[in-house]
Write a protein that holds these residues in place. Structure first.
Motif, PDB file in Angstrom:
ATOM      1  N   SER A   1       0.847  -1.200   0.000  1.00 26.56           N
ATOM      2  CA  SER A   1       0.000   0.000   0.000  1.00 26.56           C
ATOM      3  C   SER A   1       0.882   1.249   0.000  1.00 26.56           C
ATOM      4  CB  SER A   1      -0.930   0.006   1.208  1.00 26.56           C
ATOM      5  OG  SER A   1      -0.199   0.256   2.387  1.00 26.56           O
ATOM      6  N   PRO A   2       0.436   2.300  -0.665  1.00 28.73           N
ATOM      7  CA  PRO A   2       1.242   3.529  -0.726  1.00 28.73           C
ATOM      8  C   PRO A   2       1.672   4.049   0.651  1.00 28.73           C
ATOM      9  CG  PRO A   2      -0.543   3.654  -2.303  1.00 28.73           C
ATOM     10  CD  PRO A   2      -0.771   2.404  -1.488  1.00 28.73           C
ATOM     11  N   ALA A   3       0.826   3.892   1.647  1.00 27.33           N
ATOM     12  CA  ALA A   3       1.152   4.391   2.996  1.00 27.33           C
ATOM     13  C   ALA A   3       2.303   3.627   3.643  1.00 27.33           C
ATOM     14  CB  ALA A   3      -0.080   4.305   3.890  1.00 27.33           C
ATOM     15  N   HIS A   4       2.587   2.426   3.148  1.00 23.06           N
ATOM     16  CA  HIS A   4       3.620   1.587   3.768  1.00 23.06           C
ATOM     17  C   HIS A   4       4.862   1.412   2.892  1.00 23.06           C
ATOM     18  CE1 HIS A   4       0.005   0.419   6.063  1.00 23.06           C
ATOM     19  NE2 HIS A   4       0.873   0.402   7.042  1.00 23.06           N
ATOM     20  N   ARG A   5       4.911   2.109   1.779  1.00 27.98           N
ATOM     21  CA  ARG A   5       6.083   1.980   0.899  1.00 27.98           C
ATOM     22  C   ARG A   5       7.299   2.653   1.518  1.00 27.98           C
ATOM     23  NH1 ARG A   5       2.707   2.939  -4.647  1.00 27.98           N
ATOM     24  NH2 ARG A   5       1.579   0.967  -4.474  1.00 27.98           N
ATOM     25  N   ARG A   6       8.459   2.149   1.147  1.00 29.50           N
ATOM     26  CA  ARG A   6       9.762   2.680   1.597  1.00 29.50           C
ATOM     27  C   ARG A   6      10.014   2.439   3.094  1.00 29.50           C
ATOM     28  NH1 ARG A   6      12.440   3.994  -2.419  1.00 29.50           N
ATOM     29  NH2 ARG A   6      11.736   5.234  -4.154  1.00 29.50           N
ATOM     30  N   HIS A   7       9.376   1.380   3.616  1.00 28.83           N
ATOM     31  CA  HIS A   7       9.601   0.995   5.012  1.00 28.83           C
ATOM     32  C   HIS A   7      10.050  -0.459   5.126  1.00 28.83           C
ATOM     33  CE1 HIS A   7       8.097   4.739   6.714  1.00 28.83           C
ATOM     34  NE2 HIS A   7       7.113   4.686   5.844  1.00 28.83           N
TER      35      HIS A   7
END
Length: 161
Positions: A98-104
């Motif tokens: 999901s976009p909210a959890h990208r790059r984590h």
């Protein structure tokens, strides 16, 4: 590091586990977002039937990435065989965060888990494809050891038309 940054980092700890039929209500909206990303027309009942058949099936592995108890992403693999290598192989058909959890770290954690499970199952390779314009995914896959196949072209024949 400030306390708020540390809290953000802690809250984004990623846990990977197989998705089960009971996870369908969590997976369904995320799968819908994946279809929207690729511009696929939506048919929720058909999507749910497809997912229900895949979850827990012997010919598939569906892994979920959880952040703070929320389903942040998924990877859906299909088990097959590579006739040229005379061995089992996995197709990583769908990976979405999901976009909210990208790059984590969710996508990396999903890829690592797919690789570990595929190896444990005796697979000789994991094969995937992504859209030509999805350069973010291409960079992620290259960073994790995938290379573009230069030996074979991929052809598709739509059997529904």
């Amino acid at each position: 590091m400030r306390a708020s940054q540390l809290q953000d980092r802690v809250s984004m700890a990623i846990t990977i586990r197989p998705l089960l039929p009971a996870d369908l209500p969590r997976l369904s909206p995320l799968f819908g977002a994946y279809l929207d990303f690729y511009g696929v027309p939506r048919a929720p009942e058909t999507e749910n039937n497809f997912l229900a058949q895949r979850l827990g099936a012997d010919d598939s592995t569906c892994l979920g990435a959880f952040a703070g108890g929320e389903l942040a992403g998924f990877a859906l693999c299909h088990h097959t065989h590579n006739s040229l290598r005379l061995a089992p192989a996995w197709i990583l058909h769908d990976l979405f965060v999901s976009p909210a959890h990208r790059r984590h770290g969710a996508a990396k954690s999903l890829l690592d888990a797919v690789h570990a499970r595929a190896r444990a199952a005796g697979a000789c390779e994991v094969v995937l494809s992504t859209a030509h314009e999805n350069t973010a995914a291409q960079a992620l896959y290259a960073k994790h050891g995938y290379r573009e196949d230069t030996n074979f072209r991929v052809y598709v024949r739509d059997l529904r038309s």
